[in-house]
Design a protein around this motif. Structure first.
Motif, PDB file in Angstrom:
ATOM      1  N   ASN A  84      -4.177  -6.924  -4.055  1.00 13.75           N
ATOM      2  CA  ASN A  84      -3.907  -5.492  -4.139  1.00 13.75           C
ATOM      3  C   ASN A  84      -3.296  -5.089  -5.473  1.00 13.75           C
ATOM      4  O   ASN A  84      -2.643  -4.061  -5.574  1.00 13.75           O
ATOM      5  CB  ASN A  84      -2.975  -5.090  -2.992  1.00 13.75           C
ATOM      6  CG  ASN A  84      -3.683  -5.200  -1.659  1.00 13.75           C
ATOM      7  OD1 ASN A  84      -4.849  -4.879  -1.552  1.00 13.75           O
ATOM      8  ND2 ASN A  84      -2.984  -5.687  -0.653  1.00 13.75           N
ATOM      9  N   LYS A  85      -3.517  -5.887  -6.490  1.00 11.54           N
ATOM     10  CA  LYS A  85      -3.004  -5.508  -7.801  1.00 11.54           C
ATOM     11  C   LYS A  85      -4.160  -4.924  -8.612  1.00 11.54           C
ATOM     12  O   LYS A  85      -5.334  -5.192  -8.325  1.00 11.54           O
ATOM     13  CB  LYS A  85      -2.461  -6.770  -8.510  1.00 11.54           C
ATOM     14  CG  LYS A  85      -1.275  -7.383  -7.777  1.00 11.54           C
ATOM     15  CD  LYS A  85       0.010  -6.778  -8.227  1.00 11.54           C
ATOM     16  CE  LYS A  85       1.151  -7.063  -7.291  1.00 11.54           C
ATOM     17  NZ  LYS A  85       1.410  -8.494  -7.165  1.00 11.54           N
ATOM     18  N   PRO A  86      -3.877  -4.122  -9.674  1.00 11.84           N
ATOM     19  CA  PRO A  86      -4.970  -3.585 -10.494  1.00 11.84           C
ATOM     20  C   PRO A  86      -5.756  -4.705 -11.144  1.00 11.84           C
ATOM     21  O   PRO A  86      -5.206  -5.718 -11.548  1.00 11.84           O
ATOM     22  CB  PRO A  86      -4.246  -2.722 -11.532  1.00 11.84           C
ATOM     23  CG  PRO A  86      -2.833  -3.149 -11.479  1.00 11.84           C
ATOM     24  CD  PRO A  86      -2.566  -3.626 -10.097  1.00 11.84           C
ATOM     25  N   SER A  87      -7.070  -4.488 -11.230  1.00 10.43           N
ATOM     26  CA  SER A  87      -7.938  -5.593 -11.628  1.00 10.43           C
ATOM     27  C   SER A  87      -7.770  -5.957 -13.097  1.00 10.43           C
ATOM     28  O   SER A  87      -8.350  -6.933 -13.548  1.00 10.43           O
ATOM     29  CB  SER A  87      -9.391  -5.226 -11.375  1.00 10.43           C
ATOM     30  OG  SER A  87      -9.740  -4.097 -12.147  1.00 10.43           O
ATOM     31  N   ILE A  88      -6.988  -5.186 -13.866  1.00 10.67           N
ATOM     32  CA  ILE A  88      -6.774  -5.534 -15.271  1.00 10.67           C
ATOM     33  C   ILE A  88      -6.085  -6.891 -15.365  1.00 10.67           C
ATOM     34  O   ILE A  88      -6.197  -7.596 -16.373  1.00 10.67           O
ATOM     35  CB  ILE A  88      -5.943  -4.424 -15.959  1.00 10.67           C
ATOM     36  CG1 ILE A  88      -6.029  -4.557 -17.485  1.00 10.67           C
ATOM     37  CG2 ILE A  88      -4.488  -4.481 -15.548  1.00 10.67           C
ATOM     38  CD1 ILE A  88      -7.205  -3.913 -18.066  1.00 10.67           C
ATOM     39  N   LEU A  89      -5.364  -7.294 -14.279  1.00  9.48           N
ATOM     40  CA  LEU A  89      -4.618  -8.545 -14.339  1.00  9.48           C
ATOM     41  C   LEU A  89      -5.523  -9.760 -14.173  1.00  9.48           C
ATOM     42  O   LEU A  89      -5.187 -10.850 -14.600  1.00  9.48           O
ATOM     43  CB  LEU A  89      -3.561  -8.567 -13.227  1.00  9.48           C
ATOM     44  CG  LEU A  89      -2.446  -7.539 -13.361  1.00  9.48           C
ATOM     45  CD1 LEU A  89      -1.664  -7.461 -12.067  1.00  9.48           C
ATOM     46  CD2 LEU A  89      -1.528  -7.890 -14.496  1.00  9.48           C
ATOM     47  N   THR A  90      -6.685  -9.554 -13.497  1.00  7.72           N
ATOM     48  CA  THR A  90      -7.517 -10.715 -13.199  1.00  7.72           C
ATOM     49  C   THR A  90      -8.745 -10.800 -14.088  1.00  7.72           C
ATOM     50  O   THR A  90      -9.148 -11.881 -14.486  1.00  7.72           O
ATOM     51  CB  THR A  90      -8.015 -10.670 -11.749  1.00  7.72           C
ATOM     52  OG1 THR A  90      -8.262  -9.302 -11.417  1.00  7.72           O
ATOM     53  CG2 THR A  90      -6.982 -11.233 -10.806  1.00  7.72           C
ATOM     54  N   HIS A 117       0.821  -1.209   0.000  1.00  6.26           N
ATOM     55  CA  HIS A 117       0.000   0.000   0.000  1.00  6.26           C
ATOM     56  C   HIS A 117       0.851   1.253   0.000  1.00  6.26           C
ATOM     57  O   HIS A 117       0.341   2.346   0.242  1.00  6.26           O
ATOM     58  CB  HIS A 117      -0.917   0.005   1.225  1.00  6.26           C
ATOM     59  CG  HIS A 117      -1.879  -1.145   1.234  1.00  6.26           C
ATOM     60  ND1 HIS A 117      -2.931  -1.226   0.373  1.00  6.26           N
ATOM     61  CD2 HIS A 117      -1.921  -2.261   1.987  1.00  6.26           C
ATOM     62  CE1 HIS A 117      -3.611  -2.337   0.597  1.00  6.26           C
ATOM     63  NE2 HIS A 117      -3.016  -2.996   1.574  1.00  6.26           N
ATOM     64  N   GLY A 118       2.142   1.130  -0.234  1.00  9.78           N
ATOM     65  CA  GLY A 118       2.988   2.303  -0.418  1.00  9.78           C
ATOM     66  C   GLY A 118       3.586   2.875   0.849  1.00  9.78           C
ATOM     67  O   GLY A 118       4.057   4.006   0.853  1.00  9.78           O
ATOM     68  N   LEU A 119       3.587   2.127   1.939  1.00  4.80           N
ATOM     69  CA  LEU A 119       4.175   2.621   3.190  1.00  4.80           C
ATOM     70  C   LEU A 119       5.243   1.649   3.645  1.00  4.80           C
ATOM     71  O   LEU A 119       5.111   0.445   3.447  1.00  4.80           O
ATOM     72  CB  LEU A 119       3.116   2.674   4.293  1.00  4.80           C
ATOM     73  CG  LEU A 119       2.327   3.944   4.491  1.00  4.80           C
ATOM     74  CD1 LEU A 119       1.356   3.719   5.624  1.00  4.80           C
ATOM     75  CD2 LEU A 119       3.243   5.094   4.841  1.00  4.80           C
TER      76      LEU A 119
END
Lengths: 149, 132
Positions: free
Chosen positions: B117-123, A79-81
């Motif tokens: 937590n990855k962008p949903s374009i991957l799934t 999450h960037g931390l």
């Protein structure tokens, strides 16, 4: 002389040697090699195993805490931390969750963890503004402290 | 409502053996009071004749576990204490519990996997675009 008592001593022989040996071997059954079968080798191995297990109780607390810290650090990096920023800002926002709970949240409740990371990030920005902005802007919202009396 | 996990208690002893003296005294004095105080436990007294194995107090629980306790050379009070202890136990094995908690549903929001937590374009697999 001491003839009578010597005869008495000789008469009593050990009859439960089997059970005395089994008491030790039962703790060595899952060992590797001859020390799970031979009493002489098993006595030494069992004693060392017990000593190691008592000493390891103190180490277990340390290693579990290190494991939680790595997990929380990895999750907050997603999450960037970084871990120190995450933990310090959570404590400054009076969220007193311990590392065990934070690690479990990161595994089983990822959305909650994302919101906690966002909270820590917001508190961090407010901290920077308070330190660098110098007094003209109002105090940050998440920097307010609740006093329990 | 409390359901006592102890089903039955069997007192197996020999009426003539020397080490069953406490068991005999228990049967004469305290067994009736114990049975009255614990109405949901069935108490069986089975004397076995002749020289046999050591006197034993056998407890059977609702989940099937059978627990034998030696009562050889014990006084009547000690046997009464043993009986009350067995009556208050459940039939679970007496081993180290690894964790004091257990859940069948540990995750409510969905357990983390590398693509949470990855962008949903991957799934997400949308409809395949026709080549134009």
């Amino acid at each position: 002389m001491v003839v009578l008592s010597a005869a008495r001593w000789v008469r009593s022989r050990l009859s439960d040697r089997f059970w005395r040996v089994q008491e030790v071997l039962k703790y060595a059954r899952h060992f590797r090699g001859r020390k799970n079968r031979c009493y002489k080798l098993a006595v030494r191995s069992v004693r060392r195993a017990f000593v190691k297990s008592t000493k390891a109780r103190r180490e277990k607390k340390r290693s579990l805490r290190a494991l939680w810290i790595t997990r929380i650090g990895a999750a907050s990096l997603e999450h960037g931390l970084k871990y120190p920023a995450f933990i310090s800002n959570l404590l400054k926002s009076q969220v007193e969750l311990n590392r065990k709970v934070l690690a479990d949240l990161a595994i089983y409740e990822p959305k909650t963890f994302k919101s906690l990371a966002a909270l820590a990030q917001r508190r961090r920005q407010e901290g920077f503004l308070a330190a660098l902005g110098d007094g003209k802007e109002p105090e940050g919202i998440f920097s307010r402290i609740v006093h329990h009396h | 409502r409390y359901v006592r996990q102890l089903q039955r208690l069997q007192l197996l002893f020999s009426p003539t053996a020397a080490d069953a003296r406490g068991a005999r005294e228990f049967v004469e004095e305290a067994a009736q009071d114990f049975a009255r105080q614990h109405p949901d436990v069935v108490l069986y007294v089975s004397p076995r004749s002749g020289p046999g194995p050591a006197p034993v107090l056998r407890a059977e629980y609702l989940n099937g576990t059978v627990r034998d306790e030696l009562i050889a050379s014990k006084t009547s009070e000690e046997i009464l204490q043993l009986a009350t202890k067995l009556a208050n136990q459940s039939g679970l094995d007496i081993i180290r519990i690894r964790k004091p908690f257990h859940t069948d549903n540990p995750s409510i929001q969905g357990q983390w996997h590398p693509l949470t937590n990855k962008p949903s374009i991957l799934t997400v697999q949308g409809p395949r675009l026709q080549p134009q």
